[in-house]
Design a protein around this motif. Structure first.
Motif, PDB file in Angstrom:
ATOM      1  N   ARG A   4       3.746  -0.592  -8.601  1.00  0.00           N
ATOM      2  CA  ARG A   4       4.396  -1.547  -9.518  1.00  0.00           C
ATOM      3  C   ARG A   4       5.075  -0.810 -10.670  1.00  0.00           C
ATOM      4  NH1 ARG A   4       1.002  -7.072 -10.704  1.00  0.00           N
ATOM      5  NH2 ARG A   4       1.680  -8.155  -8.838  1.00  0.00           N
ATOM      6  N   ASP A   5       4.392   0.207 -11.214  1.00  0.00           N
ATOM      7  CA  ASP A   5       4.994   0.991 -12.293  1.00  0.00           C
ATOM      8  C   ASP A   5       6.290   1.647 -11.822  1.00  0.00           C
ATOM      9  OD1 ASP A   5       2.977   0.427 -14.168  1.00  0.00           O
ATOM     10  OD2 ASP A   5       1.768   2.135 -13.501  1.00  0.00           O
ATOM     11  N   VAL A   6       6.259   2.225 -10.637  1.00  0.00           N
ATOM     12  CA  VAL A   6       7.448   2.874 -10.093  1.00  0.00           C
ATOM     13  C   VAL A   6       8.565   1.863  -9.897  1.00  0.00           C
ATOM     14  CG1 VAL A   6       8.382   4.093  -8.076  1.00  0.00           C
ATOM     15  CG2 VAL A   6       6.178   4.785  -9.052  1.00  0.00           C
ATOM     16  N   ARG A   7       8.238   0.687  -9.362  1.00  0.00           N
ATOM     17  CA  ARG A   7       9.265  -0.348  -9.166  1.00  0.00           C
ATOM     18  C   ARG A   7       9.870  -0.776 -10.499  1.00  0.00           C
ATOM     19  NH1 ARG A   7       5.840  -4.358  -6.201  1.00  0.00           N
ATOM     20  NH2 ARG A   7       7.378  -5.860  -6.945  1.00  0.00           N
ATOM     21  N   ILE A   8       9.047  -0.893 -11.525  1.00  0.00           N
ATOM     22  CA  ILE A   8       9.538  -1.267 -12.857  1.00  0.00           C
ATOM     23  C   ILE A   8      10.455  -0.181 -13.400  1.00  0.00           C
ATOM     24  CG2 ILE A   8       8.806  -1.565 -15.268  1.00  0.00           C
ATOM     25  CD1 ILE A   8       6.344  -3.109 -14.098  1.00  0.00           C
ATOM     26  N   LEU A   9      10.049   1.075 -13.301  1.00  0.00           N
ATOM     27  CA  LEU A   9      10.875   2.186 -13.795  1.00  0.00           C
ATOM     28  C   LEU A   9      12.192   2.287 -13.043  1.00  0.00           C
ATOM     29  CD1 LEU A   9       8.081   4.839 -14.319  1.00  0.00           C
ATOM     30  CD2 LEU A   9       9.373   3.646 -16.110  1.00  0.00           C
ATOM     31  N   LYS A  10      12.145   2.083 -11.738  1.00  0.00           N
ATOM     32  CA  LYS A  10      13.364   2.111 -10.933  1.00  0.00           C
ATOM     33  C   LYS A  10      14.290   0.970 -11.336  1.00  0.00           C
ATOM     34  CE  LYS A  10      15.918   3.182  -7.231  1.00  0.00           C
ATOM     35  NZ  LYS A  10      17.172   3.801  -7.566  1.00  0.00           N
ATOM     36  N   ALA A  11      13.745  -0.200 -11.604  1.00  0.00           N
ATOM     37  CA  ALA A  11      14.561  -1.343 -12.038  1.00  0.00           C
ATOM     38  C   ALA A  11      15.220  -1.047 -13.381  1.00  0.00           C
ATOM     39  CB  ALA A  11      13.705  -2.605 -12.125  1.00  0.00           C
ATOM     40  N   ILE A  12      14.497  -0.420 -14.297  1.00  0.00           N
ATOM     41  CA  ILE A  12      15.085  -0.052 -15.596  1.00  0.00           C
ATOM     42  C   ILE A  12      16.286   0.864 -15.379  1.00  0.00           C
ATOM     43  CG2 ILE A  12      14.705   1.280 -17.705  1.00  0.00           C
ATOM     44  CD1 ILE A  12      11.790   0.228 -17.646  1.00  0.00           C
ATOM     45  N   ALA A  13      16.130   1.858 -14.512  1.00  0.00           N
ATOM     46  CA  ALA A  13      17.221   2.791 -14.247  1.00  0.00           C
ATOM     47  C   ALA A  13      18.411   2.088 -13.595  1.00  0.00           C
ATOM     48  CB  ALA A  13      16.727   3.935 -13.364  1.00  0.00           C
ATOM     49  N   ASP A  14      18.138   1.246 -12.617  1.00  0.00           N
ATOM     50  CA  ASP A  14      19.221   0.573 -11.893  1.00  0.00           C
ATOM     51  C   ASP A  14      19.923  -0.486 -12.743  1.00  0.00           C
ATOM     52  OD1 ASP A  14      18.617   2.130  -9.707  1.00  0.00           O
ATOM     53  OD2 ASP A  14      17.572   0.539  -8.619  1.00  0.00           O
ATOM     54  N   LEU A  15      19.144  -1.239 -13.518  1.00  0.00           N
ATOM     55  CA  LEU A  15      19.711  -2.328 -14.315  1.00  0.00           C
ATOM     56  C   LEU A  15      20.271  -1.857 -15.654  1.00  0.00           C
ATOM     57  CD1 LEU A  15      16.884  -4.974 -13.730  1.00  0.00           C
ATOM     58  CD2 LEU A  15      19.189  -4.984 -12.718  1.00  0.00           C
ATOM     59  N   GLU A  16      19.874  -0.649 -16.062  1.00  0.00           N
ATOM     60  CA  GLU A  16      20.269  -0.087 -17.360  1.00  0.00           C
ATOM     61  C   GLU A  16      19.830  -0.994 -18.504  1.00  0.00           C
ATOM     62  OE1 GLU A  16      24.396   1.027 -17.342  1.00  0.00           O
ATOM     63  OE2 GLU A  16      24.110   2.398 -15.659  1.00  0.00           O
ATOM     64  N   THR A  17      18.633  -1.546 -18.378  1.00  0.00           N
ATOM     65  CA  THR A  17      18.073  -2.379 -19.426  1.00  0.00           C
ATOM     66  C   THR A  17      16.558  -2.341 -19.342  1.00  0.00           C
ATOM     67  OG1 THR A  17      17.996  -4.598 -20.398  1.00  0.00           O
ATOM     68  CG2 THR A  17      18.130  -4.494 -18.019  1.00  0.00           C
ATOM     69  N   GLY A  18      15.931  -2.590 -20.483  1.00  0.00           N
ATOM     70  CA  GLY A  18      14.479  -2.697 -20.523  1.00  0.00           C
ATOM     71  C   GLY A  18      14.031  -4.138 -20.642  1.00  0.00           C
ATOM     72  N   SER A 153      11.143   7.049  -2.046  1.00  0.00           N
ATOM     73  CA  SER A 153      10.916   8.453  -2.410  1.00  0.00           C
ATOM     74  C   SER A 153      10.092   8.561  -3.681  1.00  0.00           C
ATOM     75  CB  SER A 153      12.244   9.179  -2.621  1.00  0.00           C
ATOM     76  OG  SER A 153      12.953   9.286  -1.418  1.00  0.00           O
ATOM     77  N   LEU A 154      10.384   7.697  -4.644  1.00  0.00           N
ATOM     78  CA  LEU A 154       9.636   7.714  -5.899  1.00  0.00           C
ATOM     79  C   LEU A 154       8.179   7.332  -5.669  1.00  0.00           C
ATOM     80  CD1 LEU A 154      12.240   6.091  -8.295  1.00  0.00           C
ATOM     81  CD2 LEU A 154      11.444   8.466  -8.332  1.00  0.00           C
ATOM     82  N   VAL A 155       7.956   6.319  -4.861  1.00  0.00           N
ATOM     83  CA  VAL A 155       6.580   5.900  -4.564  1.00  0.00           C
ATOM     84  C   VAL A 155       5.838   7.046  -3.892  1.00  0.00           C
ATOM     85  CG1 VAL A 155       5.172   4.352  -3.149  1.00  0.00           C
ATOM     86  CG2 VAL A 155       7.056   3.429  -4.502  1.00  0.00           C
ATOM     87  N   ASP A 156       6.455   7.675  -2.904  1.00  0.00           N
ATOM     88  CA  ASP A 156       5.811   8.779  -2.189  1.00  0.00           C
ATOM     89  C   ASP A 156       5.454   9.934  -3.135  1.00  0.00           C
ATOM     90  OD1 ASP A 156       6.044   7.357   0.162  1.00  0.00           O
ATOM     91  OD2 ASP A 156       7.761   8.524   0.904  1.00  0.00           O
ATOM     92  N   ALA A 157       6.343  10.239  -4.056  1.00  0.00           N
ATOM     93  CA  ALA A 157       6.150  11.399  -4.918  1.00  0.00           C
ATOM     94  C   ALA A 157       5.266  11.121  -6.126  1.00  0.00           C
ATOM     95  CB  ALA A 157       7.505  11.918  -5.404  1.00  0.00           C
TER      96      ALA A 157
END
Length: 161
Positions: A4-18, A153-157
């Protein structure tokens, strides 16, 4: 850190918003959970700002210079690094292996500032020489590194097993 943390961080990067609401829409994670996890990620030092990024070109700092620094120092590596980071305009300092000891990236307003920057490097006793590269055009600069990765990839790493 979990998926869930990774999905949230990825969404921040993709959406360019917090924005917790937008993150929730993208990830399906409830808004209250997004708030909770964002606070935990801030407390852990993973999130360091609220994404108020600045377009340096629009601001007037559109001249970018890369400075390779070859140093000869008897003291601490960290002391030389600290002196370099005090130079006005230096926004990034990398410690490197090989012939080059440091690479500094500076964002400056004009050619006059470039001259000042290079004179500042010359004043540092430990700096033997520099090799400067004037950036003509930035072709790609992603302030949000996670956007260049797939979520899988992020989840795996990153996800703790």
């Amino acid at each position: 850190m979990d998926e869930r943390d990774v999905r949230i961080l990825k969404a921040i990067a993709d959406l360019e918003t917090g924005s917790p609401e937008r993150i929730s829409e993208r990830t399906g994670v409830p808004v209250s959970t997004v708030h909770y996890r964002l606070n935990n990620l801030r407390d852990a030092g993973v999130i360091t700002n609220d994404l108020y990024d600045i377009d340096l070109d629009a601001l007037g700092l559109g001249v970018t210079v890369l400075v390779e620094v070859l140093a000869d120092y008897a003291g601490e590596h960290a002391d030389v690094a600290s002196t370099i980071t005090e130079i006005e305009g230096v926004t990034t300092l990398l410690s490197t292996m090989g012939e080059t000891d440091f690479v500094a990236i500076a964002h400056l307003p004009d050619d006059e500032a470039v001259g000042r920057l290079l004179r500042e490097f010359e004043r540092i006793p430990a700096v033997e020489r520099t090799n400067s590269t004037y950036v003509i055009e930035t072709l790609y600069d992603d302030a949000r590194a996670l956007s260049s990765y797939s979520e899988g990839s992020l989840v795996d790493a990153l996800v703790d097993e």
